[in-house]
Scaffold this active site. Structure first.
Site, mmCIF file in Angstrom:
data_model
loop_
_atom_site.group_PDB
_atom_site.id
_atom_site.type_symbol
_atom_site.label_atom_id
_atom_site.label_comp_id
_atom_site.label_asym_id
_atom_site.label_seq_id
_atom_site.Cartn_x
_atom_site.Cartn_y
_atom_site.Cartn_z
ATOM 1 N N PRO A 163 96.479 -2.966 99.919
ATOM 2 C CG PRO A 163 97.128 -4.656 101.391
ATOM 3 C CD PRO A 163 96.236 -4.384 100.226
ATOM 4 C CG MET A 191 104.191 -1.214 103.217
ATOM 5 S SD MET A 191 103.427 -1.068 104.851
ATOM 6 C CE MET A 191 104.733 -0.236 105.764
ATOM 7 C CD GLN A 247 98.531 -6.593 104.208
ATOM 8 O OE1 GLN A 247 99.469 -5.800 104.068
ATOM 9 N NE2 GLN A 247 98.138 -7.408 103.235
ATOM 10 C CB CYS A 269 105.179 -7.854 102.356
ATOM 11 S SG CYS A 269 106.348 -6.481 102.195
ATOM 12 C CG HIS A 322 100.826 -10.412 94.024
ATOM 13 N ND1 HIS A 322 101.322 -9.201 94.466
ATOM 14 C CD2 HIS A 322 101.228 -10.517 92.738
ATOM 15 C CE1 HIS A 322 101.982 -8.619 93.478
ATOM 16 N NE2 HIS A 322 101.936 -9.401 92.425
ATOM 17 N N GLY A 345 97.547 -8.388 91.158
ATOM 18 C CA GLY A 345 98.808 -8.396 90.441
ATOM 19 C C GLY A 345 98.657 -7.978 88.983
ATOM 20 N N GLY A 346 99.157 -6.802 88.634
ATOM 21 C CA GLY A 346 99.208 -6.375 87.244
ATOM 22 C C GLY A 346 97.893 -5.944 86.634
ATOM 23 N NE ARG A 372 102.574 -1.805 90.852
ATOM 24 C CZ ARG A 372 103.295 -2.491 89.979
ATOM 25 N NH1 ARG A 372 104.376 -1.940 89.466
ATOM 26 N NH2 ARG A 372 102.951 -3.704 89.616
#
EC number: 1.3.1.91
Length: 349
Positions: free
Chosen positions: A21, A23, A74, A104, A176, A217-218, A240
């Site tokens: 998720p 934003m 979420q 977050c 994460h 994460g990463g 990402r």
């Protein structure tokens, strides 16, 4: 309501690989685009706050396309009663999973006393998830968290947090693998600066073998995702990289992660497959850029990527922009690719 009797739901099976998720990014147009590329990956909404749904009546935030399944929503919040009401609304809309954000780190989220700051209040999180489970009508309630916040020692805090979640009936979580610093780092820095601790998260899977644990994460490639699964994780969540290089992640995911032997689509076929969806959106009064802004990375790392991105970026906001702009961008992209040298050879000066 305990969740230990949950069978292999569509969301749980799909959680082997999920898109995080994010934003302002993973809205319903983004999710439809991602679904075109992968039939199996689990897709998440942007975080929706419980107050926005319950107090603000912003039910449009729950809109999605039926093609997105399996899709999870979420929620952000810290009031058990309010989260229960929001969960009831989400379950009624047919979501496959309701996830609670405990990760977050933004100031805006902290001011509402939810997100990563809740890592400091595991008892409250347990109350929240129990209330959500009671309201979920059988839909699985999950949690996404960090390994710790601020000066907490992750090696102590994380197993205690998972133990509390398990006792509350949570059977699936995403972790994460970074600590969150609630003061001094921006949300962007919190995604990059705190060091990753994959071994700790992998150790949690060994310590909690009955829980379905995904790591986040990463992670930027399918090779890395496969390595995490081989290390024992139940699932991998990619953020990402799945947004900026969607073809690299999602076009190969069904075969490599889910064992689907169907031939993957090409980026060109994905672009064309989006045309009917774009046309329907425009007929309904939408704007082209609302969809194409999520498609800019479709050819990332491939010849023609720059011109594809430029044509869409410059033209999609213009009044009257329609599907023909995407067709122009695709034609110019393919022309650039046709003129590119074979891979591994440099263009002569």
């Amino acid at each position: 309501m305990q969740q230990s009797d949950l069978s292999e739901t569509p969301a749980r099976a799909a959680a082997r690989l999920s898109v995080a998720p994010m934003m302002d990014w993973t809205d319903r147009h983004c999710r439809y685009f991602h679904r075109v590329m992968s039939r199996h990956a689990l897709l998440y909404t942007e975080m929706v706050t419980a107050p926005a749904l319950v107090r603000g009546g912003a039910l449009h935030l729950l809109d999605y396309n039926a093609e997105e399944h399996p899709v999870a929503v979420q929620l952000g919040g810290s009031d058990p009663g309010e989260l229960a009401q929001a969960t009831r609304l989400c379950a009624a809309r047919g979501y496959d999973e309701v996830n609670l954000n405990v990760g977050c780190p933004s100031d805006r989220v902290q001011s509402g006393t939810f997100g990563a700051v809740l890592m400091k209040s595991p008892g409250l999180v347990a109350d929240c998830v129990r209330a959500m489970q009671d309201a979920a009508g059988g839909v699985e309630v999950t949690v996404k968290c960090r390994i710790g916040v601020d000066d907490q020692e992750p090696g102590e805090v994380l197993p205690a947090f998972l133990d509390t979640m398990q006792a509350a009936g949570v059977r699936r979580m995403t972790i994460h693998a970074r600590k969150a610093w609630l003061k001094g780092l921006s949300p962007k820095e919190n995604r990059e600066v705190p060091p990753l601790d994959y071994p700790l998260v992998q150790a949690m899977k060994r310590a909690f073998p009955d829980m379905h644990l995904s790591i986040n994460g990463g992670i930027a490639t399918l090779d890395e995702a496969e390595a995490q699964l081989a290390a024992g994780m139940d699932g991998v969540m990619i953020g990402r990289a799945a947004y900026h290089q969607p073809a690299e992640i999602l076009l190969g995911a069904d075969a490599r992660i889910f064992g689907d032997d169907a031939a993957p689509m090409t980026p060109e076929a994905v672009a064309r497959a989006m045309l009917p969806y774009i046309e329907a959106h425009l007929v309904a009064g939408g704007r082209l850029h609302e969809i194409t802004r999520h498609m800019l990375g479709l050819f990332a790392g491939r010849p023609g990527a720059r011109i594809w991105r430029r044509v869409l970026s410059e033209g999609a906001h213009r009044p009257g922009a329609g599907p023909e702009l995407l067709e122009t961008a695709l034609a110019q992209c393919l022309a650039a690719r046709a003129g590119a040298p074979p891979e591994g050879q440099a263009r002569s000066a």
